[in-house]
Design an enzyme around this catalytic site. Structure first.
Site, PDB file in Angstrom:
ATOM      1  N   ARG A  74      52.024 120.835  54.353  1.00  0.00           N
ATOM      2  CA  ARG A  74      53.337 121.483  54.279  1.00  0.00           C
ATOM      3  C   ARG A  74      53.774 121.870  55.691  1.00  0.00           C
ATOM      4  O   ARG A  74      52.986 122.439  56.451  1.00  0.00           O
ATOM      5  CB  ARG A  74      53.282 122.733  53.413  1.00  0.00           C
ATOM      6  N   GLU A  83      57.574 134.585  47.948  1.00  0.00           N
ATOM      7  CA  GLU A  83      57.137 133.463  48.762  1.00  0.00           C
ATOM      8  C   GLU A  83      58.260 132.432  48.806  1.00  0.00           C
ATOM      9  O   GLU A  83      59.072 132.354  47.882  1.00  0.00           O
ATOM     10  CB  GLU A  83      55.915 132.801  48.138  1.00  0.00           C
ATOM     11  N   GLU A  84      58.217 131.602  49.842  1.00  0.00           N
ATOM     12  CA  GLU A  84      59.216 130.539  49.951  1.00  0.00           C
ATOM     13  C   GLU A  84      59.078 129.501  48.834  1.00  0.00           C
ATOM     14  O   GLU A  84      59.989 128.757  48.568  1.00  0.00           O
ATOM     15  CB  GLU A  84      59.136 129.854  51.313  1.00  0.00           C
ATOM     16  N   SER A  85      57.905 129.502  48.188  1.00  0.00           N
ATOM     17  CA  SER A  85      57.601 128.478  47.188  1.00  0.00           C
ATOM     18  C   SER A  85      58.116 128.861  45.803  1.00  0.00           C
ATOM     19  O   SER A  85      57.438 128.664  44.806  1.00  0.00           O
ATOM     20  CB  SER A  85      56.101 128.249  47.146  1.00  0.00           C
ATOM     21  N   ASP A 117      53.873 127.405  33.957  1.00  0.00           N
ATOM     22  CA  ASP A 117      53.330 128.642  33.383  1.00  0.00           C
ATOM     23  C   ASP A 117      54.260 129.835  33.539  1.00  0.00           C
ATOM     24  O   ASP A 117      53.889 130.953  33.198  1.00  0.00           O
ATOM     25  CB  ASP A 117      51.958 128.945  33.993  1.00  0.00           C
ATOM     26  N   THR A 126      42.827 129.582  45.264  1.00  0.00           N
ATOM     27  CA  THR A 126      43.628 130.794  45.082  1.00  0.00           C
ATOM     28  C   THR A 126      44.251 130.842  43.694  1.00  0.00           C
ATOM     29  O   THR A 126      44.592 131.899  43.203  1.00  0.00           O
ATOM     30  CB  THR A 126      44.756 130.856  46.117  1.00  0.00           C
ATOM     31  N   LYS A 129      53.474 136.654  40.093  1.00  0.00           N
ATOM     32  CA  LYS A 129      54.898 136.419  40.304  1.00  0.00           C
ATOM     33  C   LYS A 129      55.537 136.135  38.948  1.00  0.00           C
ATOM     34  O   LYS A 129      54.841 135.843  37.982  1.00  0.00           O
ATOM     35  CB  LYS A 129      55.132 135.309  41.308  1.00  0.00           C
ATOM     36  N   THR A 185      49.534 133.082  52.230  1.00  0.00           N
ATOM     37  CA  THR A 185      50.030 132.463  51.002  1.00  0.00           C
ATOM     38  C   THR A 185      49.090 132.771  49.838  1.00  0.00           C
ATOM     39  O   THR A 185      47.885 132.685  49.980  1.00  0.00           O
ATOM     40  CB  THR A 185      50.108 130.946  51.250  1.00  0.00           C
ATOM     41  N   ARG A 244      41.312 124.176  39.245  1.00  0.00           N
ATOM     42  CA  ARG A 244      42.370 123.248  38.850  1.00  0.00           C
ATOM     43  C   ARG A 244      41.886 121.820  39.048  1.00  0.00           C
ATOM     44  O   ARG A 244      41.472 121.465  40.148  1.00  0.00           O
ATOM     45  CB  ARG A 244      43.609 123.518  39.699  1.00  0.00           C
ATOM     46  N   LYS A 280      42.338 130.258  35.174  1.00  0.00           N
ATOM     47  CA  LYS A 280      42.386 131.310  36.178  1.00  0.00           C
ATOM     48  C   LYS A 280      41.935 132.615  35.550  1.00  0.00           C
ATOM     49  O   LYS A 280      42.269 132.891  34.397  1.00  0.00           O
ATOM     50  CB  LYS A 280      43.820 131.433  36.688  1.00  0.00           C
ATOM     51  N   ASP A 293      55.725 131.387  36.246  1.00  0.00           N
ATOM     52  CA  ASP A 293      55.739 132.395  37.305  1.00  0.00           C
ATOM     53  C   ASP A 293      56.665 132.045  38.473  1.00  0.00           C
ATOM     54  O   ASP A 293      56.918 132.877  39.328  1.00  0.00           O
ATOM     55  CB  ASP A 293      54.315 132.736  37.796  1.00  0.00           C
ATOM     56  N   ARG A 294      57.163 130.816  38.511  1.00  0.00           N
ATOM     57  CA  ARG A 294      58.102 130.460  39.588  1.00  0.00           C
ATOM     58  C   ARG A 294      59.535 130.469  39.081  1.00  0.00           C
ATOM     59  O   ARG A 294      59.774 130.380  37.877  1.00  0.00           O
ATOM     60  CB  ARG A 294      57.802 129.050  40.104  1.00  0.00           C
ATOM     61  N   ASP A 304      58.563 127.272  36.266  1.00  0.00           N
ATOM     62  CA  ASP A 304      57.552 126.209  36.300  1.00  0.00           C
ATOM     63  C   ASP A 304      56.711 126.200  35.024  1.00  0.00           C
ATOM     64  O   ASP A 304      57.000 126.922  34.069  1.00  0.00           O
ATOM     65  CB  ASP A 304      56.668 126.344  37.542  1.00  0.00           C
ATOM     66  N   SER A 357      49.697 125.585  36.481  1.00  0.00           N
ATOM     67  CA  SER A 357      50.958 126.049  37.052  1.00  0.00           C
ATOM     68  C   SER A 357      52.045 124.974  37.076  1.00  0.00           C
ATOM     69  O   SER A 357      52.417 124.449  36.048  1.00  0.00           O
ATOM     70  CB  SER A 357      50.703 126.618  38.446  1.00  0.00           C
ATOM     71  N   HIS A 358      52.471 124.613  38.281  1.00  0.00           N
ATOM     72  CA  HIS A 358      53.582 123.682  38.437  1.00  0.00           C
ATOM     73  C   HIS A 358      53.114 122.233  38.484  1.00  0.00           C
ATOM     74  O   HIS A 358      53.922 121.334  38.680  1.00  0.00           O
ATOM     75  CB  HIS A 358      54.322 124.019  39.732  1.00  0.00           C
TER      76      HIS A 358
END
Ligand code: G1P
Ligand code: ZN
Length: 543
Positions: free
Chosen positions: A496, A363-365, A279, A18, A376, A344, A22, A126, A281-282, A277, A113-114
């Site tokens: 998770r 999202e919760e993340s 990149d 998704t 995001k 997700t 990676r 991506k 987005d978080r 994070d 990402s993270h």
């Protein structure tokens, strides 16, 4: 300059998840033509000739080399134009901004990402489409199919392109535009949020601590918070992107952003703390001695849309990922917004936005965002919070507590078991799947199961079906627990467990979440037999 056609052999492990492809950085370094195979496969699928693209990355190890290869391949494949961030830098949300504002055909983001960076960390690629969202599965599958039988790629033989200067020039048939990666993004933020109110907030002595974790948001946060909003110099720390993120794990959560958490729980804690994070987005937001759970955060943003410039009176719908707490649904109900529950991953939100069904999603993340782009957006959420605090003149903690008082509280926690043996994880999920039909009306550890099923999703816009998006179990006393395996880990498997319990009793809103959820945790472990099947006694991260 010469265009070369290089012979290559395919790899079978380039299936993009998704979040794109990676892998360990060393895979990119050691497997010959690894990046080139994937890029040529993207170019073939999108038929890059005469197309316009954005390219940028989060500055992690191999960022610059990868961009040089991509530019030379874009030139060889006769792309019409490539917009590149200065020094190869661009946050994921900024790539989405540039794709949309420049109306390009898509963009390539270099990041994992993270996940940690550096030679022993991770690297990734991506592809985002013309709407600025992660490519749909039809495209990523086609790219994967290409990687399985690729036999050559095209690349221009030429010296490296100097990315340090902002300029526009042509090579062969391709226009290369090296741009300031921050400006358009920052301008957009200025249209969405009340910068005057936030400027006054900082003028009044409000103190903030923004930890960029040595990752890509440093330059963005410095420009927006310190230069445009007048926050004192030093508000942004760890603000220079480093190839290995200073050896840290650029994931804004209570475990990996420990430095920030320590500051926010110290005697002289500032009014607000935030981090993003790798990149960009978080986001994680904290108050003075106070942590904002991301599931609450997106609900609070939706509840406070009217304090902003860009969203007041405009929020027709909202969406959350399935494991995210249902706090957002409460807001939607009261404010008469449509509410969606999706699997997700951000692409599901993007479809709803393209169809004008939603404005906010989260999202919760630690991910939140809006229809201003199709990714995001970490700093966006931070600025939204600042806008709320500036207008409502309340502390972070008071805004959250006020929210709980109004809607009740979803006590929420996520347990991550990272780097678990893949076979053990698979066995656990298989066993759970098998016993789902037997779980109805059963009592485990004092809690009675109401329903147990697998989350399958039919996209209301594209009608695409996504099966197996997590196992969910609800209890008669209002709890919910979800089991999922991660799609973004690069080592073994990550399990998770998502735990939630709704309480509306006004006398029980301010308890410790782990205390409130302790019984549910034990129940989840008993149902899944996680400790027995994985050998893990404790999670690696608790949020
Ligand atoms: C994780 C998060 C998910 C997010 C994704 C990309 O995926 O849980 O919400 O969309 O990263 O940032 P996971 O590793 O759980 O598959
Ligand atoms: Zn990210």
């Amino acid at each position: 300059m010469q265009i070369q056609t290089i012979q290559t052999t395919p790899y079978t492990d380039q299936k993009p998840g998704t979040s794109g492809l990676r892998k360990k950085t060393k895979v990119f370094l050691e497997k010959e033509h690894y990046l080139q195979n994937f890029i040529q496969s993207i170019f073939d699928v999108i038929d890059v000739k005469e197309k316009r693209l954005v390219v940028g990355g989060d500055g992690r190890y191999f960022n610059e080399e990868a961009i040089q290869i991509i530019l030379k391949m874009a030139i060889a494949n006769e792309a019409l134009e490539v917009i590149v961030g200065q020094n190869g830098f661009m946050s994921t949300p900024a790539v989405s901004v540039e794709i949309r504002q420049n109306k390009t055909d898509g963009g390539i983001i270099l990041s994992a990402s993270h996940n940690p960076g550096g030679i022993d960390g991770d690297f990734g690629i991506k592809y985002d489409g013309a709407n600025g969202a992660p490519a749909p599965e039809s495209i990523t599958n086609a790219i994967y199919q290409k990687t399985l039988n690729i036999d050559s790629y095209k690349i221009a033989e030429m010296p490296n392109i100097d990315l340090s200067e902002i300029k526009t020039f042509s090579v062969h048939n391709t226009l290369i535009k090296i741009i300031n990666p921050v400006a358009n993004y920052a301008n957009l933020m200025e249209q969405l949020f009340d910068f005057n109110a936030i400027r006054n907030l900082f003028k009044s002595g409000f103190k903030m601590h923004y930890d960029a974790l040595h990752a890509i948001t440093g330059p963005y946060a410095k420009e927006i918070l310190e230069n445009r909003l007048g926050a004192p110099a030093g508000t942004v720390v760890n603000g220079t992107p480093l190839p290995d993120f200073g050896g840290g794990h650029p994931d804004p959560n209570l475990t990996y952003a420990k430095e920030l958490v320590d500051v926010m729980y110290s005697d002289n804690a500032p009014d607000m703390g935030a981090a993003s994070d790798g990149d960009g987005d978080r986001n994680m937001v904290l108050g003075n001695h106070f942590f904002v759970n991301p599931s609450d955060s997106i609900a609070i943003l939706a509840d406070n849309a009217d304090v902003t410039l860009g969203y007041a009176g405009k929020v027709n719908g909202v969406a959350r990922s399935m494991p995210t707490s249902k706090a957002l649904d409460k807001v939607a109900e009261v404010k008469k917004m449509d509410a969606y529950e999706v699997p997700t991953g951000w692409k599901f939100f993007a479809n709803l936005m393209d169809d004008n069904r939603i404005v906010f999603c989260g999202e919760e993340s630690f991910g939140a965002g809006s229809n201003h782009i199709r990714e995001k957006d970490g700093l966006w959420a931070v600025l939204f919070w600042l806008n709320i605090l500036a207008v409502r003149k309340m502390s972070v903690e008071d805004v959250v507590k006020d929210f709980w008082n109004k809607y009740g509280r979803y006590y929420y926690s996520r347990y991550d078991y990272e780097g678990v043996d893949a076979d053990g994880a698979k066995q656990m999920m298989d066993e759970l799947n098998e016993k789902l039909p037997t779980l109805k009306d059963v009592s485990v550890n004092g809690l009675t199961i109401e329903n147990a099923d697998v989350f399958d999703y039919v996209d209301p816009v594209t009608q695409e079906i996504s099966t197996n998006q997590g196992i969910r179990i609800t209890f008669t006393s209002g709890e919910r627990v979800i089991f999922r395996t991660s799609g973004t880990g690069t080592q073994g498997a990550t399990i998770r467990i998502y735990l939630e319990k709704y309480i509306s009793d006004k006398n029980a809103l301010f308890e410790d979440a782990q205390d409130v959820l302790a019984q549910l945790v034990e129940t989840a472990l008993q149902i899944s037999r996680l400790p027995e099947l994985t050998g893990r006694k404790e999670p690696s991260v608790i949020t």
